[in-house]
Design an enzyme around this catalytic site. Structure first.
Site, short mmCIF file in Angstrom:
data_model
loop_
_atom_site.label_atom_id
_atom_site.label_comp_id
_atom_site.label_asym_id
_atom_site.label_seq_id
_atom_site.Cartn_x
_atom_site.Cartn_y
_atom_site.Cartn_z
N THR A 76 78.26 -73.57 59.36
CA THR A 76 76.66 -74.16 59.19
C THR A 76 76.21 -74.07 60.38
O THR A 76 76.57 -73.45 61.58
CB THR A 76 76.58 -75.40 58.47
N ASN A 77 74.74 -74.51 60.77
CA ASN A 77 74.19 -74.49 61.79
C ASN A 77 73.46 -76.10 62.14
O ASN A 77 73.61 -76.68 61.19
CB ASN A 77 73.17 -73.33 62.07
N ARG A 78 72.65 -76.09 63.22
CA ARG A 78 72.04 -77.39 63.43
C ARG A 78 70.65 -77.58 63.19
O ARG A 78 69.96 -78.66 63.27
CB ARG A 78 71.99 -77.44 65.01
N ARG A 133 69.24 -76.06 56.26
CA ARG A 133 70.41 -74.89 56.74
C ARG A 133 71.19 -74.51 55.51
O ARG A 133 71.62 -75.63 54.62
CB ARG A 133 71.19 -75.58 57.94
#
Ligand code: FMN
Length: 399
Positions: A210-212, A198
């Site tokens: 950010t993301n998972r 990511r």
């Protein structure tokens, strides 16, 4: 009399299940033995009703296996052999393998075998067309089993249709070609660029947006591509686990990733873009000090669209599209076209942070392949094989 032996160059387990084609397996065994293979025959109880183990024993110096309860343990001992071939493969053994059932020597040896597995289904037309059998075949294909499809022709029942076991010479050639591919590596000679993980965008010196995404799929793809002989480079955002034995360049933000890709694209044949690139970034980044306000708004702006920015690059491009179930295929089709991609894999939010993925692969030529839920490792192997096929087709169309 002592059997004349040829120099050993490969080792093969020949599984024989109880179909009318068992007699062809005798000739098949003879061909492998003559070609210098170390051969091991495993027969189901029902196969022995058609041909006796003694007939097979005539062609191999190793004991014909009919039971699991032996010393040493056959399902462990045989794991070191190079390839496992089941010919004929009955609807019954196919069903058992697809469901992980291990209730005799052949099904247990197959389940415990880590190497390449080839099944040669042979049965009457109705059995072959049975949706349950077809579902099992699809499942096994997606798990990486090699299936040699039955032939159309006159069946044992006297009727015409698909279900006939191919001739021993054809099966022998199929296995030989698999073994030579394995040796050379199906991706050898190809330079593959993979992005994974990511991206993150700074809010202030300590906080990020950010993301998972875990980066697990990119890791599996990079390791498999390397194992299959590709010269592989991974451009990695944040990832939980990095692949082993692969060149890696790390980066953090979307624009860092884009500049690395612009530099590397010209040197590679294929780009597989699994990285989850943040769609938005803060309009302003607080430099030097941490934000301590009681409450504040954070204006965001659209981030660079990496694949869009690379749309004119000539390499073979594979994108990913993560969306809700309802939008999945529509969005994937749009991105495939607008971003000038060769393939796109559409998958839903369920694959985030998971070891599993359920994806649909859409090709530039309009082909749509819906895959069942599988591990990311299995999906990586399937996708790389597909990329190889489509890449070859593209190269051919230019020559
Ligand atoms: C004469 C005869 C021929 C058969 N031929 C086939 C066949 O070609 N393919 C198949 O899937 N089943 C065939 N069967 C059914 C299988 O023998 C049966 O499903 C059996 O349970 C398979 O056991 P196995 O898979 O453990 O060997 C046949 C049965 C008989 C009696």
């Amino acid at each position: 009399m002592k059997r004349k032996s040829s120099p050993v160059n490969h080792s093969l387990i020949l599984g024989v299940s109880g179909g009318i084609g068992v007699y062809k397996a005798l000739e098949l065994l003879r061909l492998f033995q003559k070609a210098g293979f170390e051969t091991w025959v495993v027969m189901t109880e029902n196969a022995q009703r058609f041909v006796s183990p003694l007939s097979f024993q005539t062609f191999t110096p190793n004991p014909v296996i009919t039971s699991l309860f032996t010393e040493p343990l056959v399902h462990i001992e045989l794991q070191k052999r190079e390839i496992l071939l089941i010919a004929p493969a009955t609807a019954n053994i196919i069903g058992k393998i697809a469901c992980g059932i291990c209730d005799d020597a052949l099904s247990t040896i197959t389940c415990a075998f880590p190497g390449p597995k080839v099944l040669v289904p042979a049965m009457n037309k109705e059995m072959w067309e049975n949706p349950v059998v077809q579902e099992n075949i699809r499942k096994l294909k997606s798990l990486g089993y090699h299936i040699m499809e039955p032939k159309e022709g006159e069946l044992a029942s006297g009727e015409w249709g698909k279900g006939r076991m191919p001739e021993p010479e054809e099966i022998f050639a199929f296995v030989q070609s698999l073994l030579s591919q394995k040796k050379e590596g199906i991706l050898s000679g190809l330079k593959i660029l993979i992005t994974a993980g990511r991206t993150e965008e700074d809010i202030d010196p300590v906080r990020v947006l950010t993301n998972r995404s875990s980066g697990r799929l990119g890791k599996e793809l990079a390791e498999k591509a390397k194992d299959w002989g590709a010269d592989c480079l991974l451009i990695a955002g944040r990832m939980e686990e990095k692949p082993e034995g692969v060149k890696i360049i790390s980066c953090r933000t979307a624009s860092e990733m884009l500049s690395l890709l612009k530099r590397e694209s010209k040197k590679n044949d294929i780009l597989i873009m699994t990285a989850a690139v943040g769609d938005y970034k803060p309009l302003v980044r607080e430099k030097g000090k941490k934000i301590k306000k009681k409450s504040f708004s954070l204006p965001l702006v659209k981030n660079v669209d990496i694949l869009e920015s690379l749309r004119e690059e000539k390499l073979f491009k594979v994108g990913f599209s993560l969306d809700s179930e309802a939008e999945l295929i529509k969005e994937a089709k749009r991105k495939l076209k607008e971003k000038n991609l060769d393939l796109i894999c559409a998958n839903s939010f369920a694959s985030l942070e998971s070891d599993f993925i359920e994806a649909t692969i859409l090709s530039r030529d309009g082909e749509i392949e819906r895959l069942p839920r599988m591990t990311k490792r299995e999906f990586a192997a399937h996708l790389l094989q597909k990329i190889k096929t489509k890449f070859n087709e593209k190269v051919k169309s230019f020559t």
